[in-house]
Design an enzyme around this catalytic site. Structure first.
Site, PDB file in Angstrom:
ATOM      1  N   LYS A 173       0.827  -1.207   0.000  1.00  0.00           N
ATOM      2  CA  LYS A 173       0.000   0.000   0.000  1.00  0.00           C
ATOM      3  C   LYS A 173       0.864   1.261   0.000  1.00  0.00           C
ATOM      4  O   LYS A 173       0.568   2.238  -0.694  1.00  0.00           O
ATOM      5  CB  LYS A 173      -0.923   0.011   1.210  1.00  0.00           C
ATOM      6  CG  LYS A 173      -1.771   1.285   1.347  1.00  0.00           C
ATOM      7  CD  LYS A 173      -2.662   1.520   0.127  1.00  0.00           C
ATOM      8  CE  LYS A 173      -3.312   2.898   0.116  1.00  0.00           C
ATOM      9  NZ  LYS A 173      -4.094   3.225   1.291  1.00  0.00           N
ATOM     10  N   LYS A 243       2.009  12.384   5.049  1.00  0.00           N
ATOM     11  CA  LYS A 243       2.215  11.321   6.031  1.00  0.00           C
ATOM     12  C   LYS A 243       2.545  10.009   5.336  1.00  0.00           C
ATOM     13  O   LYS A 243       3.481   9.300   5.702  1.00  0.00           O
ATOM     14  CB  LYS A 243       0.963  11.198   6.906  1.00  0.00           C
ATOM     15  CG  LYS A 243       0.951  10.043   7.895  1.00  0.00           C
ATOM     16  CD  LYS A 243       0.177   8.850   7.364  1.00  0.00           C
ATOM     17  CE  LYS A 243      -1.282   9.159   7.083  1.00  0.00           C
ATOM     18  NZ  LYS A 243      -2.008   7.971   6.562  1.00  0.00           N
TER      19      LYS A 243
END
Length: 294
Positions: A173, A243
């Site tokens: 991911k 992030k």
């Protein structure tokens, strides 16, 4: 046999995923969130409210988390009344968000010490895909745990990949998001270059979509956000995107590789945040080059 499912985090993606679980899983679903509105909406689908994490853990043997970051996952798991304090051998905890790889593996060890199972199963695709039950999910788990979770994940995902053991889902991911963000940086460069060259950017993007530069990023982030200049709040923000790119850079450091494309994406995302666009939908990075006109 799963007797009840818990769902923590009923935000933009979590709410529709929880709704699909409630409608399709065939077992009771309990939700937990600080906001009342999504719980009120989900009640129509049969989702029941858990007042505390302890109550959720008492009622449910499988618990999904759809939270904004690894820090939120750790807070829910390791807080004074968190899931680790309640965990025992009947529990399986699943992180659907994007979290640091090593943090996921450390959490898995802590749950294992309580006899519980842990899996990382980060999701990809859009809110509409979450509504439609057509997300892509990348799972890091033991083969036995994956076999148990796959039918539940299939209630909100059409593509489910067992990537390997704990942490493998997060690796895939993180790399998915890294490639997407680097692609959107390239689209930003193409968009601004086309404008300065006097071309119609709509024609440029539509033509790119007919050639080898076609991509999900072009058709979605490029055409639906960057061309019309639509960067709403309550979507995946620039802060969240940065992030995720930081997770990619941390992963690269752990395997001793320098990722120059990821470093550039991090720089551009940082410039957008510094310009005051941190809360906006992250393709707003297109404004960074736009504002550089002299």
């Amino acid at each position: 046999m799963t007797t009840a499912i818990g769902f923590i985090g009923l935000g933009v993606m979590g709410e529709p995923m929880c709704r699909n679980l409630a409608k399709k899983s065939g077992v009771p679903v309990y939700g937990f969130d600080r906001a009342d509105a999504p719980l009120e909406r989900l009640a129509e689908a049969g989702v029941k409210r858990a007042a505390t994490l302890a109550e959720l853990a008492k009622l449910c043997d499988v618990i999904f988390m759809a939270l904004p970051s690894g820090k939120h996952v750790q807070a829910v798991c390791e807080g004074d009344d968190g899931l680790l304090a309640q965990a025992d051998a009947r529990h399986t905890i699943v992180d659907l968000g994007t979290s640091p790889v090593e943090a996921s593996r450390e959490l898995a060890k802590k749950f294992a010490a309580k006899g519980a199972q842990f899996a990382d199963a980060p999701i990809a695709r859009t809110r509409q895909a979450a509504e439609d039950g057509t997300l892509s999910v990348m799972v890091g788990a033991s083969a036995a745990n994956y076999a148990k979770l796959q039918p539940l994940i299939a209630t909100f995902a059409s593509d489910i990949t067992h990537c390997g053991d704990i942490g493998a889902g997060q690796v895939v991911k993180i790399l998915n998001n890294m490639v997407l963000m680097e692609t959107v940086v390239a689209l930003s460069e193409a968009l601004e270059t086309a404008k300065r060259a006097g071309l119609d950017p709509k024609v440029v993007f539509e033509t790119l979509a007919k050639g080898s530069a076609d991509s999900f990023a072009l058709r979605n982030h490029g055409m639906k956000a960057m061309l019309p200049g639509t960067f709403p709040e309550r979507a995946f923000s620039t802060e969240y995107a940065r992030k995720d790119i930081s997770y990619a850079l941390d992963l690269a450091k752990s395997v001793n590789i320098q990722l120059q494309g990821a470093e550039l994406a991090d720089k551009v995302l940082g410039q957008a945040i510094d310009a005051g666009d941190g809360d906006l939908y992250w393709p707003v990075i297109a404004r960074v080059l736009e504002k550089s006109r002299t």
